[in-house]
Write an enzyme that holds these catalytic residues in place. Sequence first.
Site, mmCIF file in Angstrom:
data_model
loop_
_atom_site.group_PDB
_atom_site.id
_atom_site.type_symbol
_atom_site.label_atom_id
_atom_site.label_comp_id
_atom_site.label_asym_id
_atom_site.label_seq_id
_atom_site.Cartn_x
_atom_site.Cartn_y
_atom_site.Cartn_z
ATOM 1 N N CYS A 184 0.881 -1.091 0.168
ATOM 2 C CA CYS A 184 0.016 -0.084 -0.217
ATOM 3 C C CYS A 184 0.824 1.212 -0.026
ATOM 4 C CB CYS A 184 -0.821 -0.178 1.309
ATOM 5 S SG CYS A 184 -1.670 -1.582 1.579
ATOM 6 N N CYS A 233 2.418 3.090 -3.198
ATOM 7 C CA CYS A 233 1.779 4.181 -4.065
ATOM 8 C C CYS A 233 1.397 5.180 -3.146
ATOM 9 C CB CYS A 233 0.385 3.436 -4.522
ATOM 10 S SG CYS A 233 0.634 2.410 -5.973
ATOM 11 N N CYS A 275 -8.612 -2.030 -4.370
ATOM 12 C CA CYS A 275 -7.064 -1.475 -4.435
ATOM 13 C C CYS A 275 -6.016 -2.875 -4.929
ATOM 14 C CB CYS A 275 -6.514 -0.791 -3.357
ATOM 15 S SG CYS A 275 -5.843 0.800 -3.941
ATOM 16 N N CYS A 294 -35.211 0.906 11.675
ATOM 17 C CA CYS A 294 -33.932 1.459 12.484
ATOM 18 C C CYS A 294 -34.378 2.704 13.163
ATOM 19 C CB CYS A 294 -32.686 1.830 11.634
ATOM 20 S SG CYS A 294 -32.348 0.716 10.283
ATOM 21 N N CYS A 346 -35.975 3.135 17.044
ATOM 22 C CA CYS A 346 -35.041 2.967 18.101
ATOM 23 C C CYS A 346 -34.141 4.027 17.912
ATOM 24 C CB CYS A 346 -34.520 1.649 18.233
ATOM 25 S SG CYS A 346 -35.198 0.272 18.847
ATOM 26 N N HIS A 347 -33.501 4.356 17.006
ATOM 27 C CA HIS A 347 -32.506 5.208 16.850
ATOM 28 C C HIS A 347 -32.790 6.767 16.654
ATOM 29 C CE1 HIS A 347 -29.832 1.877 17.717
ATOM 30 N NE2 HIS A 347 -30.264 1.357 16.624
ATOM 31 N N ARG A 372 -22.199 -4.994 12.529
ATOM 32 C CA ARG A 372 -23.070 -4.310 13.538
ATOM 33 C C ARG A 372 -24.571 -4.077 13.300
ATOM 34 N NH1 ARG A 372 -25.983 -4.216 16.674
ATOM 35 N NH2 ARG A 372 -26.261 -3.058 18.495
ATOM 36 N N CYS A 396 -28.121 -6.127 14.259
ATOM 37 C CA CYS A 396 -29.497 -5.339 14.560
ATOM 38 C C CYS A 396 -30.493 -5.914 13.782
ATOM 39 C CB CYS A 396 -29.375 -3.811 14.093
ATOM 40 S SG CYS A 396 -29.291 -2.728 15.771
#
Lengths: 105, 259
Positions: free
Chosen positions: B74, B77, B112, B175, B178-179, B216, B220
Amino acid sequence: MAALINVPARAKRGDIIEIRTLTSHIMETGFRHTVAGALVPRDIITSFTCRYNGAEVFRADLFPAIAANPYLSFFTVAKESGKFEFEWIGDNGFSSTASASITVE
Amino acid sequence: MRRARAIAVVALLAAAPTLLAGGIAPEARRSGYAFMGPETRAMQDDDSSNPGMLFVLDGETLWTRKTGGADKACADCHGDARSSMKGVAARYPAFDKAAGRPVTLGQRINLCRGNHQQAAPLPYESRDLLALSAFVAHQSRSVAITAGDDPQLKPFVEQGRALFVQREGQLNLACTNCHDDNFDKRLAGAPITQGQPTGYPLYRLEWQTLGSLERRLRSCMTGVRAQAYDYGSPELVALELYLMSRARGLPMETPAVRP
């Protein structure tokens, strides 16, 4: 394997210093089963030692209930400049070492 | 009375666009860090006790390791990641011209690898991919999130938002239920957060390892008893993009620690 060591770079003679270590390990308990029902074999670190200029100052035995990537912190007295050497030994021939230097004034 | 009602309606209409745009006003946005206990915060704050830093260290080694048919690293470059990768993760998922759709940071690393290193892609949630992602994202620590600003991403942000507000699973929850609507309350003793993805990949004590935002999101979805989308699926990438655009302005924390 990566390990994170935290030893103060300098200390006064007679100071009580804290040493913190964190190392990479999955700490597989040996009590878990795969979806197919097969037991996942135990793979844990079993012992840790810390030597201060060759003399052992701290040792710990580790057991299956300890979480992955074990974090250990302990104290010792800064006596002289030199080197701390750390060694973790575990199942399946696991062995990992690290070291850190300290200057004592 | 009628007049008061008319004023109330006008006020609601005026508030509606901001509610629709993000659900949570920019100044009210809070990282999951704000919902944690003092012990977990201390663990994240101290780099010598944050287990995510172990992965960052591994990522740093991988960054300079030559690999693949091209035998390039990596670093060959991109040079020093501290300057070349600063702020990059705060812009991801970003639009990929060749694919014509957004790609996550992990997918970019694999693109890449394929295009420039002629190496096999790293599997999702593999240690090496997480380590490289964490190392790259760590360079953006404390940089404000700006993902989703690219106008080409607009339809994908919209797709992500549609998924965010769409009820699903046997529990029939979206989602947003709740959030957006119930953060600061508790679910079975655990705080409900705003779901701001500020620190991914992050170390979850529950997982005992580092994991991606996709992991994650999938857990959920399993939690509401829905069929989780596959890793790398356009739906998950769109959701990730929407979540990042929803967290606009919050600082990156990678590698965060969460309970």
